[in-house]
Design a protein around this motif. Structure first.
Motif, PDB file in Angstrom:
ATOM      1  N   ARG A   1      11.790  86.555  73.959  1.00 17.57           N
ATOM      2  CA  ARG A   1      12.452  87.169  74.854  1.00 17.57           C
ATOM      3  C   ARG A   1      11.633  87.772  75.984  1.00 17.57           C
ATOM      4  O   ARG A   1      10.337  87.769  76.134  1.00 17.57           O
ATOM      5  CB  ARG A   1      12.684  88.482  73.956  1.00 17.57           C
ATOM      6  N   SER A   2      12.243  88.291  76.994  1.00 18.47           N
ATOM      7  CA  SER A   2      11.467  88.858  77.948  1.00 18.47           C
ATOM      8  C   SER A   2      10.905  90.068  77.806  1.00 18.47           C
ATOM      9  O   SER A   2      11.575  90.745  76.749  1.00 18.47           O
ATOM     10  CB  SER A   2      12.544  89.338  79.345  1.00 18.47           C
TER      11      SER A   2
ATOM     12  N   GLU B   1      13.224  93.032  77.565  1.00 16.65           N
ATOM     13  CA  GLU B   1      14.228  93.216  76.508  1.00 16.65           C
ATOM     14  C   GLU B   1      13.321  93.685  75.064  1.00 16.65           C
ATOM     15  O   GLU B   1      13.923  94.435  74.238  1.00 16.65           O
ATOM     16  CB  GLU B   1      14.772  91.884  76.155  1.00 16.65           C
TER      17      GLU B   1
ATOM     18  N   SER C   1       6.448  85.853  72.645  1.00 22.14           N
ATOM     19  CA  SER C   1       7.673  85.974  72.343  1.00 22.14           C
ATOM     20  C   SER C   1       8.910  85.026  73.145  1.00 22.14           C
ATOM     21  O   SER C   1       8.313  84.399  73.946  1.00 22.14           O
ATOM     22  CB  SER C   1       8.186  87.578  72.985  1.00 22.14           C
TER      23      SER C   1
END
Length: 213
Positions: free
Chosen positions: A22-23, A26, A20
């Motif tokens: 994103r973290s 998140e 991803s």
């Protein structure tokens, strides 16, 4: 702990931040907004201390949403973060040992790719089965004989056992319906949500595909 039973998990997110942009917190936050039914902390290749800290964050998010949090492989980590259960593979701790470590009130899931493996897991006390890789997977290394087993194997395992089956491996909104139609209670995904530019929308799309069956 959240006591939502596995037979109600139609959509199950398995975390892996490496796929991803994103973290993981998140991604999980957005998936929860999209209606995900269960979250598994996996994060292959991440140090135990980092998985612990991440697990604490996910525990807060999932508890607030009243969604179960499962930990991959590590029964000790599941207890440490007060997760709802642990998921073990064929080369991990045996189901009875995992059960002893996490206690009778937590969920124990087990991976299986064949009907004999599934029956043994059920007899050992597993609460649900993770079956795959249904359509093949890039998120982990699996033997060729276990990669791309297809909905037919889902059907065979669902018929051979009485505990919920969750299909995993290469599943998207386009093919999730076939997995559920074959007898799975739901589907588990990594990239279909984590790699999406819209994890919330991807979760909603996955749910819609399953609910239309």
């Amino acid at each position: 702990m959240t006591q939502t039973p596995p037979d109600t998990w139609t959509t199950y997110l398995v975390t892996q931040e490496s796929v991803s942009d994103r973290s993981t917190p998140e991604v999980v936050r957005r998936a929860l907004s999209g209606g995900i039914d269960a979250v598994q902390l996996r994060e292959k290749g991440t140090a135990a201390v980092d998985r612990y800290e991440l697990g604490r964050q996910l525990r807060e998010l999932t508890r607030e949403a009243d969604v179960p949090l499962i930990v991959n492989d590590r029964a000790d980590l599941a207890r440490a973060i007060d997760a709802d259960g642990v998921h073990v593979g064929q080369s991990d701790l045996p189901v009875p040992v995992a059960r002893e470590l996490v206690g009778p009130d937590r969920i124990v899931g087990c991976s299986a790719s064949t009907a004999p493996e599934a029956r043994r897991a059920e007899e050992a006390g597993a609460d649900y089965l993770g079956v795959g890789a249904v359509y093949g997977t890039d998120s982990k290394d699996v033997a060729d004989r276990k990669d791309g087993i297809g909905p037919e194997r889902i059907a065979a395992i669902a018929e051979a056992t009485s505990i919920p089956v969750v299909g995993i491996g290469g599943i998207t909104a386009d093919n999730a319906g076939s997995v559920v139609e074959a007898g799975a209670a739901g589907v588990a995904v990594v990239g279909a949500i984590a790699a999406s530019s819209d994890p919330e929308g991807a979760t909603r799309g996955l749910r819609a595909a399953i609910e239309s069956e």
